[in-house]
Design a protein around this motif. Structure first.
Motif, PDB file in Angstrom:
ATOM      1  N   UNK A   4       0.789  -1.230   0.000  1.00 58.84           N
ATOM      2  CA  UNK A   4       0.000   0.000   0.000  1.00 58.84           C
ATOM      3  C   UNK A   4       0.824   1.285   0.000  1.00 58.84           C
ATOM      4  N   UNK A   5       2.086   1.225   0.396  1.00 55.66           N
ATOM      5  CA  UNK A   5       2.909   2.436   0.434  1.00 55.66           C
ATOM      6  C   UNK A   5       3.933   2.470  -0.703  1.00 55.66           C
ATOM      7  N   UNK A   6       3.760   1.597  -1.705  1.00 63.69           N
ATOM      8  CA  UNK A   6       4.666   1.535  -2.850  1.00 63.69           C
ATOM      9  C   UNK A   6       3.994   2.231  -4.031  1.00 63.69           C
ATOM     10  N   UNK A  18      -0.265 -11.191  -9.544  1.00 63.98           N
ATOM     11  CA  UNK A  18       0.151  -9.966  -8.866  1.00 63.98           C
ATOM     12  C   UNK A  18      -1.025  -9.362  -8.116  1.00 63.98           C
ATOM     13  N   UNK A  19      -0.745  -8.877  -6.899  1.00 65.81           N
ATOM     14  CA  UNK A  19      -1.710  -8.147  -6.090  1.00 65.81           C
ATOM     15  C   UNK A  19      -1.175  -6.732  -5.928  1.00 65.81           C
ATOM     16  N   UNK A  20      -1.990  -5.733  -6.301  1.00 70.72           N
ATOM     17  CA  UNK A  20      -1.587  -4.334  -6.189  1.00 70.72           C
ATOM     18  C   UNK A  20      -2.409  -3.688  -5.080  1.00 70.72           C
ATOM     19  N   UNK A  21      -1.724  -3.271  -4.014  1.00 71.41           N
ATOM     20  CA  UNK A  21      -2.356  -2.509  -2.936  1.00 71.41           C
ATOM     21  C   UNK A  21      -1.877  -1.066  -2.965  1.00 71.41           C
ATOM     22  N   UNK A  22      -0.814  -0.785  -3.723  1.00 73.86           N
ATOM     23  CA  UNK A  22      -0.251   0.557  -3.836  1.00 73.86           C
ATOM     24  C   UNK A  22      -0.715   1.236  -5.110  1.00 73.86           C
ATOM     25  N   UNK A  23       0.175   2.013  -5.726  1.00 70.96           N
ATOM     26  CA  UNK A  23      -0.177   2.760  -6.928  1.00 70.96           C
ATOM     27  C   UNK A  23       0.766   2.398  -8.069  1.00 70.96           C
ATOM     28  N   UNK A  24       0.188   2.201  -9.262  1.00 73.37           N
ATOM     29  CA  UNK A  24       0.959   1.910 -10.471  1.00 73.37           C
ATOM     30  C   UNK A  24       0.519   2.883 -11.561  1.00 73.37           C
ATOM     31  N   UNK A  25       1.505   3.584 -12.139  1.00 75.56           N
ATOM     32  CA  UNK A  25       1.259   4.477 -13.278  1.00 75.56           C
ATOM     33  C   UNK A  25       2.087   3.947 -14.434  1.00 75.56           C
ATOM     34  N   UNK A  40      -7.036  -0.748  -1.525  1.00 74.60           N
ATOM     35  CA  UNK A  40      -6.220   0.464  -1.468  1.00 74.60           C
ATOM     36  C   UNK A  40      -5.435   0.678  -2.756  1.00 74.60           C
ATOM     37  N   UNK A  41      -5.576  -0.219  -3.728  1.00 77.60           N
ATOM     38  CA  UNK A  41      -4.829  -0.135  -4.978  1.00 77.60           C
ATOM     39  C   UNK A  41      -5.382   0.911  -5.932  1.00 77.60           C
ATOM     40  N   UNK A  42      -4.452   1.645  -6.578  1.00 75.32           N
ATOM     41  CA  UNK A  42      -4.820   2.633  -7.603  1.00 75.32           C
ATOM     42  C   UNK A  42      -3.924   2.389  -8.805  1.00 75.32           C
ATOM     43  N   UNK A  43      -4.538   2.083  -9.932  1.00 77.92           N
ATOM     44  CA  UNK A  43      -3.787   1.785 -11.143  1.00 77.92           C
ATOM     45  C   UNK A  43      -4.202   2.771 -12.227  1.00 77.92           C
ATOM     46  N   UNK A  44      -3.244   3.563 -12.696  1.00 81.58           N
ATOM     47  CA  UNK A  44      -3.459   4.469 -13.826  1.00 81.58           C
ATOM     48  C   UNK A  44      -2.689   3.872 -14.990  1.00 81.58           C
TER      49      UNK A  44
END
Length: 152
Positions: A4-6, A18-25, A40-44
């Motif tokens: 979540x903090x990545x 893959x599990x994304x809890x952080x942010x990926x742009x 809590x994941x945000x993917x742009x």
């Protein structure tokens, strides 16, 4: 897992789930694997994976070769292409959905009854009498034809 903090700026690709809890742009490409976007994941990014499940937020197009699931807490802004799609009650979605399964699988051989009816003949075991019922084995033809009614 992306915690979540990545925060990742750039493309993400791999050969495992893959599990994304952080942010990926950027772009996420997992081929024949599963991508889960946690609450809590945000993917742009544009996403390509076999199965995509969204519990968080996605801004970008999603391509799922098997299915895409947007849960009740999910929020997607983008187009979705997948043969199977699930939008749970409460999910937020803005975009288009294309559920074209792609190339059709090779058609299996037709059963004998279908093949015979396709060429105009009818196998003996599927022949129907004038009343629409299949003949009863051991009965003569007159019994199979049923009664004929005449109008005066």
């Amino acid at each position: 897992m992306i915690g979540p903090k990545i925060r990742i700026n750039g493309d993400v690709s791999g050969e495992e789930n893959l599990l994304v809890e952080g942010q990926v742009d950027g772009k996420v490409s997992l081929g024949q694997h599963r991508l889960d976007i946690g609450t809590t994941g945000k993917v742009n990014a544009d996403i390509e994976a076999r199965i995509v499940k969204v519990d968080g937020e996605v801004n970008g197009d999603i391509s799922g070769s098997e299915k895409v699931i947007i849960s009740s807490s999910g929020n997607v802004r983008g187009n979705i292409v997948a043969p199977r799609m699930s939008l749970e009650d409460g999910a937020k979605f803005k975009g288009s959905i294309d559920m074209d399964p792609g190339k059709p699988a090779a058609q299996p051989a037709k059963p004998a009854a279908e093949a015979a009816s396709a060429n105009g003949s009818r196998p003996a075991d599927t022949a129907k009498s004038a009343n629409g019922q299949a003949p009863v084995p051991g009965k003569d033809k007159s019994a199979q034809e049923g009664l004929s009614l005449k109008a005066d």
